[in-house]
Design a protein around this motif. Structure first.
Motif, PDB file in Angstrom:
ATOM      1  N   SER A   1       2.376 -70.021 -27.020  1.00 24.83           N
ATOM      2  CA  SER A   1       3.292 -68.866 -27.019  1.00 24.83           C
ATOM      3  C   SER A   1       3.335 -68.197 -28.397  1.00 24.83           C
ATOM      4  O   SER A   1       4.397 -68.110 -29.031  1.00 24.83           O
ATOM      5  N   PRO A   2       2.185 -67.706 -28.888  1.00 24.51           N
ATOM      6  CA  PRO A   2       2.144 -67.120 -30.231  1.00 24.51           C
ATOM      7  C   PRO A   2       2.827 -65.758 -30.272  1.00 24.51           C
ATOM      8  O   PRO A   2       3.083 -65.129 -29.241  1.00 24.51           O
ATOM      9  N   LYS A   3       3.074 -65.292 -31.494  1.00 31.96           N
ATOM     10  CA  LYS A   3       3.611 -63.944 -31.700  1.00 31.96           C
ATOM     11  C   LYS A   3       2.497 -62.940 -31.974  1.00 31.96           C
ATOM     12  O   LYS A   3       2.634 -61.757 -31.655  1.00 31.96           O
ATOM     13  N   LEU A   4       1.407 -63.407 -32.598  1.00 33.82           N
ATOM     14  CA  LEU A   4       0.291 -62.546 -32.958  1.00 33.82           C
ATOM     15  C   LEU A   4      -1.016 -63.213 -32.545  1.00 33.82           C
ATOM     16  O   LEU A   4      -1.193 -64.412 -32.771  1.00 33.82           O
ATOM     17  N   ILE A   5      -1.914 -62.437 -31.941  1.00 33.44           N
ATOM     18  CA  ILE A   5      -3.254 -62.932 -31.627  1.00 33.44           C
ATOM     19  C   ILE A   5      -4.265 -62.051 -32.347  1.00 33.44           C
ATOM     20  O   ILE A   5      -4.223 -60.819 -32.243  1.00 33.44           O
ATOM     21  N   VAL A   6      -5.162 -62.669 -33.097  1.00 34.41           N
ATOM     22  CA  VAL A   6      -6.256 -61.969 -33.762  1.00 34.41           C
ATOM     23  C   VAL A   6      -7.458 -62.012 -32.825  1.00 34.41           C
ATOM     24  O   VAL A   6      -7.963 -63.085 -32.493  1.00 34.41           O
TER      25      VAL A   6
ATOM     26  N   THR B   1     -14.646 -58.671 -39.749  1.00 37.98           N
ATOM     27  CA  THR B   1     -14.474 -60.081 -39.401  1.00 37.98           C
ATOM     28  C   THR B   1     -13.955 -60.875 -40.591  1.00 37.98           C
ATOM     29  O   THR B   1     -13.107 -61.771 -40.432  1.00 37.98           O
ATOM     30  N   THR B   2     -14.421 -60.565 -41.795  1.00 36.81           N
ATOM     31  CA  THR B   2     -13.909 -61.254 -42.986  1.00 36.81           C
ATOM     32  C   THR B   2     -12.417 -60.983 -43.156  1.00 36.81           C
ATOM     33  O   THR B   2     -11.652 -61.882 -43.507  1.00 36.81           O
ATOM     34  N   LEU B   3     -11.999 -59.756 -42.889  1.00 38.71           N
ATOM     35  CA  LEU B   3     -10.573 -59.425 -42.955  1.00 38.71           C
ATOM     36  C   LEU B   3      -9.791 -60.261 -41.948  1.00 38.71           C
ATOM     37  O   LEU B   3      -8.737 -60.822 -42.279  1.00 38.71           O
ATOM     38  N   ALA B   4     -10.316 -60.362 -40.723  1.00 35.54           N
ATOM     39  CA  ALA B   4      -9.643 -61.165 -39.697  1.00 35.54           C
ATOM     40  C   ALA B   4      -9.559 -62.630 -40.114  1.00 35.54           C
ATOM     41  O   ALA B   4      -8.528 -63.286 -39.923  1.00 35.54           O
TER      42      ALA B   4
ATOM     43  N   LEU C   1      -4.075 -58.049 -33.590  1.00 34.41           N
ATOM     44  CA  LEU C   1      -5.010 -57.452 -34.543  1.00 34.41           C
ATOM     45  C   LEU C   1      -6.344 -57.447 -33.826  1.00 34.41           C
ATOM     46  O   LEU C   1      -6.926 -58.501 -33.572  1.00 34.41           O
ATOM     47  N   PHE C   2      -6.815 -56.259 -33.448  1.00 32.65           N
ATOM     48  CA  PHE C   2      -7.961 -56.112 -32.555  1.00 32.65           C
ATOM     49  C   PHE C   2      -9.148 -55.582 -33.356  1.00 32.65           C
ATOM     50  O   PHE C   2      -9.128 -54.452 -33.835  1.00 32.65           O
TER      51      PHE C   2
ATOM     52  N   GLU D   1       6.137 -55.875 -34.426  1.00 28.60           N
ATOM     53  CA  GLU D   1       6.273 -56.685 -33.219  1.00 28.60           C
ATOM     54  C   GLU D   1       5.890 -55.865 -31.990  1.00 28.60           C
ATOM     55  O   GLU D   1       6.375 -54.746 -31.806  1.00 28.60           O
ATOM     56  N   GLY D   2       5.014 -56.406 -31.156  1.00 32.74           N
ATOM     57  CA  GLY D   2       4.590 -55.720 -29.948  1.00 32.74           C
ATOM     58  C   GLY D   2       3.530 -54.657 -30.153  1.00 32.74           C
ATOM     59  O   GLY D   2       3.174 -53.951 -29.207  1.00 32.74           O
ATOM     60  N   GLU D   3       2.993 -54.542 -31.355  1.00 34.10           N
ATOM     61  CA  GLU D   3       2.020 -53.490 -31.662  1.00 34.10           C
ATOM     62  C   GLU D   3       0.591 -54.017 -31.592  1.00 34.10           C
ATOM     63  O   GLU D   3       0.327 -55.184 -31.895  1.00 34.10           O
ATOM     64  N   VAL D   4      -0.331 -53.130 -31.223  1.00 34.73           N
ATOM     65  CA  VAL D   4      -1.758 -53.432 -31.273  1.00 34.73           C
ATOM     66  C   VAL D   4      -2.376 -52.565 -32.370  1.00 34.73           C
ATOM     67  O   VAL D   4      -2.376 -51.336 -32.279  1.00 34.73           O
ATOM     68  N   PHE D   5      -2.879 -53.224 -33.407  1.00 36.77           N
ATOM     69  CA  PHE D   5      -3.509 -52.539 -34.532  1.00 36.77           C
ATOM     70  C   PHE D   5      -4.997 -52.855 -34.482  1.00 36.77           C
ATOM     71  O   PHE D   5      -5.389 -54.025 -34.542  1.00 36.77           O
ATOM     72  N   ALA D   6      -5.814 -51.838 -34.333  1.00 39.80           N
ATOM     73  CA  ALA D   6      -7.259 -52.019 -34.194  1.00 39.80           C
ATOM     74  C   ALA D   6      -7.974 -51.661 -35.492  1.00 39.80           C
ATOM     75  O   ALA D   6      -7.583 -50.717 -36.189  1.00 39.80           O
ATOM     76  N   VAL D   7      -9.026 -52.423 -35.809  1.00 38.75           N
ATOM     77  CA  VAL D   7      -9.890 -52.140 -36.954  1.00 38.75           C
ATOM     78  C   VAL D   7     -11.305 -51.988 -36.416  1.00 38.75           C
ATOM     79  O   VAL D   7     -11.833 -52.900 -35.772  1.00 38.75           O
TER      80      VAL D   7
END
Length: 322
Positions: free
Chosen positions: A174-179, A57-60, A211-212, A42-48
């Motif tokens: 008001s999402p929790k996660l944005i891809v 992009t397929t993973l996303a 997920l960036f 929660e609250g984290e930015v994980f970059a690929v």
């Protein structure tokens, strides 16, 4: 940042079966994603990050369930994300939204900015007409636009402004996660930093997780908490952002850094980045997938695939000689 895992991805695989030819052997499957695991708190930015064709992009799309994984598990907010169907999935999608690479193609040219932002609220039947309009005005202000911009159409905005509209639309429920699938790569360099700063401010203000997905490492330096470097369907290195930028260990990660342009002409030049193109995902090299392009490759690399092992706390590398 919370330690609770909001998203848990385990051994996700996505293979595409090419269409069978009329004569001859059936073509090999496209191994776009080939056993990827990670968590986002929660609250984290994980970059690929990685080159085009690495499977980012397929993973996303698998995480968003725009593509159904061939195998593996995904848990989102303690629910089996891949088991949800029908109304359950539609309701759960409110908590996971997306922003794509090209803001112009993401927006309906016949819908005003306000109508595009309001559409998710209409789909999920949230609020009356007045409440929805107030929410649209609030979202436009939140992304740095004026409420009066709601009446304008996509062609009347710049690329950066259009991407702000897409971000506002993603925030509507008001999402929790944005891809975020390469959200700034289609924008001018001068605008990229502005949009990244906006995303960082929104994360801090709203407690969002991202997920960036990105092509290059410099884009994610100032927004991500952790970075995974992806090559040909697998992660080859993962670490906290500061650790990765201070001490890249995998030869592919080092090559990505070497490919970053140096603004100072008098600065010492890094070693030349890797040569050649990423291999086809229908013909994945044996052993280490990077071995045909790796300057450190030895016989073992072509015969034995390396495991993603922990070299230092939180720093994992898939290389025999790291």
């Amino acid at each position: 940042m919370s330690e609770r895992a909001l998203l848990q991805v385990r051994e996700v695989v996505k293979h595409f079966q090419a269409r069978k030819r009329l004569f001859g052997r059936a073509p090999a499957a496209v191994r776009a994603v080939d056993g990827v695991s990670f968590d986002i708190s929660e609250g984290e930015v994980f970059a690929v990050v990685g080159e085009s064709g690495s499977g980012k992009t397929t993973l996303a799309r698998c995480v968003l369930r725009l593509e159904e994984p061939t195998s593996g598990t995904i848990f989102f907010d303690n629910e089996d994300w891949l088991a949800l169907q029908g109304r359950q999935l539609r309701s759960a999608r409110r908590d996971m939204q997306a922003v794509f690479q090209d803001p112009y193609s993401s927006l309906n040219p016949r819908m005003s900015a306000g109508a595009s932002i309001e559409e998710p609220l209409l789909v999920h039947k949230l609020g009356g007409r007045k409440e929805r309009r107030e929410r649209v005005a609030e979202l436009l202000r939140q992304v740095g636009l004026a409420p009066s911009d709601a009446e304008r159409y996509p062609h009347e905005f710049s690329g950066g402004q259009r991407q702000r509209i897409c971000i506002a639309r993603a925030l509507a429920l008001s999402p929790k996660l944005i891809v975020l699938d390469e959200p700034v790569s289609a924008l001018d360099v001068s605008v990229q930093a502005q949009v990244v700063n906006l995303l960082r401010d929104l994360r801090d203000e709203l407690g969002l997780s991202y997920l960036f997905i990105a092509h290059g490492l410099p884009v994610v330096e100032n927004i991500s908490d952790r970075v995974a470097v992806m090559y040909l369907g697998r992660f080859c290195e993962t670490a906290a952002t500061g650790e990765l930028f201070a001490r890249p260990l995998h030869p592919y990660t080092k090559a990505l850094f070497a490919a970053v342009p140096e603004p100072d002409p008098d600065a010492p030049r890094a070693k030349a980045p890797i040569a050649g193109e990423i291999p086809s995902p229908t013909a994945v090299p044996s052993g280490c997938r990077f071995n045909p392009r790796c300057p450190m490759a030895q016989e073992r690399c072509a015969a034995e695939p390396p495991e993603l092992r922990e070299i230092a706390p939180g720093h994992h590398v898939a290389c025999h000689f790291a």
